[in-house]
Each structure stands twice: as structure tokens, then as C-alpha cells.
Design a protein around this motif. Structure first.
Motif, PDB file in Angstrom:
ATOM      1  N   ASP A  54       0.821  -1.220   0.000  1.00 43.11           N
ATOM      2  CA  ASP A  54       0.000   0.000   0.000  1.00 43.11           C
ATOM      3  C   ASP A  54       0.852   1.265   0.000  1.00 43.11           C
ATOM      4  OD1 ASP A  54      -2.276  -1.578   0.076  1.00 43.11           O
ATOM      5  OD2 ASP A  54      -2.483  -1.427   2.259  1.00 43.11           O
ATOM      6  N   LEU A  55       2.071   1.170   0.539  1.00 43.75           N
ATOM      7  CA  LEU A  55       2.970   2.330   0.593  1.00 43.75           C
ATOM      8  C   LEU A  55       3.747   2.532  -0.705  1.00 43.75           C
ATOM      9  CD1 LEU A  55       4.326   1.890   4.217  1.00 43.75           C
ATOM     10  CD2 LEU A  55       2.760   3.662   3.400  1.00 43.75           C
ATOM     11  N   GLY A  56       3.557   1.623  -1.661  1.00 41.82           N
ATOM     12  CA  GLY A  56       4.200   1.792  -2.955  1.00 41.82           C
ATOM     13  C   GLY A  56       5.370   0.871  -3.228  1.00 41.82           C
ATOM     14  N   TYR A  57       5.669  -0.012  -2.296  1.00 40.74           N
ATOM     15  CA  TYR A  57       6.752  -0.973  -2.536  1.00 40.74           C
ATOM     16  C   TYR A  57       6.224  -2.140  -3.358  1.00 40.74           C
ATOM     17  CZ  TYR A  57       9.386   1.665   0.865  1.00 40.74           C
ATOM     18  OH  TYR A  57      10.042   2.677   1.512  1.00 40.74           O
ATOM     19  N   GLY A  58       7.075  -2.705  -4.162  1.00 35.80           N
ATOM     20  CA  GLY A  58       6.689  -3.835  -4.993  1.00 35.80           C
ATOM     21  C   GLY A  58       6.716  -5.160  -4.257  1.00 35.80           C
ATOM     22  N   HIS A  59       7.347  -5.175  -3.084  1.00 33.17           N
ATOM     23  CA  HIS A  59       7.480  -6.392  -2.288  1.00 33.17           C
ATOM     24  C   HIS A  59       7.209  -6.068  -0.826  1.00 33.17           C
ATOM     25  CE1 HIS A  59       9.947  -6.915  -5.902  1.00 33.17           C
ATOM     26  NE2 HIS A  59       9.522  -8.163  -5.852  1.00 33.17           N
ATOM     27  N   SER A  60       6.717  -7.054  -0.101  1.00 34.47           N
ATOM     28  CA  SER A  60       6.409  -6.826   1.305  1.00 34.47           C
ATOM     29  C   SER A  60       7.276  -7.663   2.239  1.00 34.47           C
ATOM     30  CB  SER A  60       4.927  -7.123   1.573  1.00 34.47           C
ATOM     31  OG  SER A  60       4.635  -8.462   1.225  1.00 34.47           O
ATOM     32  N   LEU A  61       8.260  -8.382   1.677  1.00 37.11           N
ATOM     33  CA  LEU A  61       9.156  -9.194   2.483  1.00 37.11           C
ATOM     34  C   LEU A  61      10.337  -9.644   1.636  1.00 37.11           C
ATOM     35  CD1 LEU A  61       8.836 -12.541   1.701  1.00 37.11           C
ATOM     36  CD2 LEU A  61       6.574 -12.007   2.525  1.00 37.11           C
ATOM     37  N   GLY A  62      11.311 -10.218   2.287  1.00 36.02           N
ATOM     38  CA  GLY A  62      12.423 -10.876   1.617  1.00 36.02           C
ATOM     39  C   GLY A  62      13.491  -9.960   1.048  1.00 36.02           C
ATOM     40  N   PRO A  63      14.445 -10.572   0.358  1.00 35.70           N
ATOM     41  CA  PRO A  63      15.560  -9.816  -0.218  1.00 35.70           C
ATOM     42  C   PRO A  63      15.129  -8.739  -1.210  1.00 35.70           C
ATOM     43  CG  PRO A  63      16.015 -12.174  -0.267  1.00 35.70           C
ATOM     44  CD  PRO A  63      14.589 -12.006   0.168  1.00 35.70           C
ATOM     45  N   ALA A  64      14.033  -8.956  -1.904  1.00 36.61           N
ATOM     46  CA  ALA A  64      13.560  -7.949  -2.867  1.00 36.61           C
ATOM     47  C   ALA A  64      13.132  -6.669  -2.147  1.00 36.61           C
ATOM     48  CB  ALA A  64      12.411  -8.512  -3.698  1.00 36.61           C
ATOM     49  N   LEU A  65      12.534  -6.798  -0.954  1.00 34.21           N
ATOM     50  CA  LEU A  65      12.181  -5.611  -0.171  1.00 34.21           C
ATOM     51  C   LEU A  65      13.452  -4.904   0.292  1.00 34.21           C
ATOM     52  CD1 LEU A  65      10.148  -3.744   1.218  1.00 34.21           C
ATOM     53  CD2 LEU A  65      10.186  -5.324   3.183  1.00 34.21           C
ATOM     54  N   PHE A  66      14.436  -5.673   0.733  1.00 35.29           N
ATOM     55  CA  PHE A  66      15.717  -5.068   1.121  1.00 35.29           C
ATOM     56  C   PHE A  66      16.306  -4.292  -0.049  1.00 35.29           C
ATOM     57  CE2 PHE A  66      20.325  -5.071   1.277  1.00 35.29           C
ATOM     58  CZ  PHE A  66      20.549  -4.439   2.495  1.00 35.29           C
ATOM     59  N   ASP A  67      16.273  -4.879  -1.224  1.00 38.07           N
ATOM     60  CA  ASP A  67      16.807  -4.217  -2.416  1.00 38.07           C
ATOM     61  C   ASP A  67      16.082  -2.896  -2.679  1.00 38.07           C
ATOM     62  OD1 ASP A  67      18.524  -4.142  -4.772  1.00 38.07           O
ATOM     63  OD2 ASP A  67      16.680  -4.487  -5.903  1.00 38.07           O
ATOM     64  N   GLU A  68      14.766  -2.898  -2.573  1.00 34.80           N
ATOM     65  CA  GLU A  68      14.006  -1.661  -2.796  1.00 34.80           C
ATOM     66  C   GLU A  68      14.386  -0.585  -1.782  1.00 34.80           C
ATOM     67  OE1 GLU A  68       9.727  -1.742  -3.958  1.00 34.80           O
ATOM     68  OE2 GLU A  68       9.925  -3.880  -3.482  1.00 34.80           O
ATOM     69  N   LEU A  69      14.465  -0.962  -0.506  1.00 33.74           N
ATOM     70  CA  LEU A  69      14.805   0.005   0.536  1.00 33.74           C
ATOM     71  C   LEU A  69      16.243   0.501   0.396  1.00 33.74           C
ATOM     72  CD1 LEU A  69      13.044  -1.737   3.543  1.00 33.74           C
ATOM     73  CD2 LEU A  69      12.371   0.423   2.475  1.00 33.74           C
ATOM     74  N   ALA A  70      17.169  -0.410   0.077  1.00 35.84           N
ATOM     75  CA  ALA A  70      18.570  -0.013  -0.094  1.00 35.84           C
ATOM     76  C   ALA A  70      18.732   0.898  -1.316  1.00 35.84           C
ATOM     77  CB  ALA A  70      19.454  -1.249  -0.218  1.00 35.84           C
ATOM     78  N   THR A  71      17.956   0.659  -2.353  1.00 36.83           N
ATOM     79  CA  THR A  71      17.996   1.510  -3.540  1.00 36.83           C
ATOM     80  C   THR A  71      17.491   2.911  -3.204  1.00 36.83           C
ATOM     81  OG1 THR A  71      17.725  -0.397  -4.998  1.00 36.83           O
ATOM     82  CG2 THR A  71      17.154   1.761  -5.918  1.00 36.83           C
TER      83      THR A  71
END
Length: 123
Positions: A54-71
Motif C-alpha cells: 500500500d505504501l508503494g513498494y513492490g514487495h512486502s518481504l524478503g531480499p527484494a524488499l531489502f533491495d528496494e529500501l537499499a535503492t
């Protein structure tokens, strides 16, 4: 940050990020990433952070969420202090315990081995 409050922390982070005049310090990003890591939300088998999509992230868990936040962090932060790097490293060590441990039968067949160990703060 308590496990049940990660969604609230992520929501507050996004609100601060979108507010004009608010400048997020590198430590804010490190604190958010460390809290999520320590609560194991960057693992593939973690429960999702309910509000992340809902906040606009493409993932809600896992390494892909880490990648989005780190980016996102990389777009705003040029460098972090050594103490912040140590804090983040230790949070990842807590969030990714040795996955090949025989005491963790759920992960015996994954082939994933975490060799991360917490670093003492004076090192």
C-alpha cells in the motif's frame, strides 16, 4: 522496533520522506533497515509487512524488499558512519541466523549458509 510495529515504522518513514522540508539522516535509514532485518522480514519465509504494498513498494518481504529500501537509501545517502555500518551488519547477523543449522530442520535442504556473526561495538 517491536515486530508488530514494523508496518507503522515503515509508514512513518514514507510519510517523513514525502514531507517537504524533512531531511532524513543516514542513521534514519540504517535504523529502519536494521529494525526490519532484526525482525527477519528480509527472509524469504517471513510474514509480509502488511502495509508495504500500500505504501508503494513492490514487495512486502524478503531480499527484494531489502533491495528496494537499499535503492531508496542510495538515492539519498552518500555514506554512513562505521558505527552505522556495524549496526546494520549486526542486525543482518541477527536476522539471518545460520540457516544450515541442524536445529533448524525447516532450512536443512536450502543449501543456504549464513556465516554472519555479530561484531563487537569496540571493533
Amino acid at each position: 522496533c517491536d515486530t508488530g510495529e514494523i508496518g507503522a515504522a515503515l509508514s512513518l518513514f514514507k510519510r517523513m520522506q514525502s514531507t517537504s522540508g524533512v531531511i532524513l539522516e543516514p542513521e534514519t535509514y540504517v535504523l529502519l533497515l536494521a529494525s526490519i532485518a532484526e525482525n527477519k522480514y528480509f527472509c524469504d519465509d517471513s510474514p509480509p509487512i502488511e502495509c508495504a504494498i500500500d505504501l508503494g513498494y513492490g514487495h512486502s518481504l524478503g531480499p527484494a524488499l531489502f533491495d528496494e529500501l537499499a535503492t531508496e537509501m542510495a538515492a539519498d545517502v552518500l555514506e554512513i558512519t562505521s558505527s552505522s555500518a556495524r549496526r546494520l551488519y549486526n542486525a543482518l547477523a541477527i536476522g539471518f541466523p545460520n540457516e544450515s543449522s541442524s536445529s533448524n530442520p525447516k532450512n536443512q535442504n536450502t543449501g543456504v549458509v549464513s556465516t554472519l556473526k555479530e561484531v563487537h561495538p569496540l571493533m
